[in-house]
Write an enzyme that holds these catalytic residues in place. Structure first.
Site, mmCIF file in Angstrom:
data_model
loop_
_atom_site.group_PDB
_atom_site.id
_atom_site.type_symbol
_atom_site.label_atom_id
_atom_site.label_comp_id
_atom_site.label_asym_id
_atom_site.label_seq_id
_atom_site.Cartn_x
_atom_site.Cartn_y
_atom_site.Cartn_z
ATOM 1 N N PRO A 153 -43.625 -9.933 23.774
ATOM 2 C CG PRO A 153 -44.059 -12.218 23.838
ATOM 3 C CD PRO A 153 -44.293 -10.998 23.022
ATOM 4 C CB ILE A 154 -38.864 -7.768 25.661
ATOM 5 C CG1 ILE A 154 -39.660 -6.875 24.708
ATOM 6 C CG2 ILE A 154 -37.370 -7.475 25.576
ATOM 7 C CD1 ILE A 154 -39.603 -5.407 25.067
#
Length: 69
Positions: A2-3
């Site tokens: 996840p970013i």
């Protein structure tokens, strides 16, 4: 991995930004069931004169004594 990218007005303390990063990381870990090491958080601080609502920048609001963040 996840970013999470967040745009915030400049001027918050380092501690507040660190608290936000920790909270976002924790939320991603819980929601996506991933390890904290896989979570990336990017804070983009925007100058108050580069952010406006209803034709007035937050820099102008701050100068006038209004809410800026």
């Amino acid at each position: 991995m996840p970013i999470i990218s967040v745009v915030i007005a400049e001027g918050r303390s380092v501690e507040k930004k660190r608290r936000l990063v920790r909270a976002l990381t924790k939320a991603a870990v819980e929601a996506f069931e991933v390890k904290p090491e896989t979570v990336r958080v990017i804070l983009n601080e925007t100058p108050l004169d580069h952010y406006a609502v209803a034709g007035e920048t937050f820099g102008e609001k701050a100068e006038a004594g209004g809410e800026s963040k």
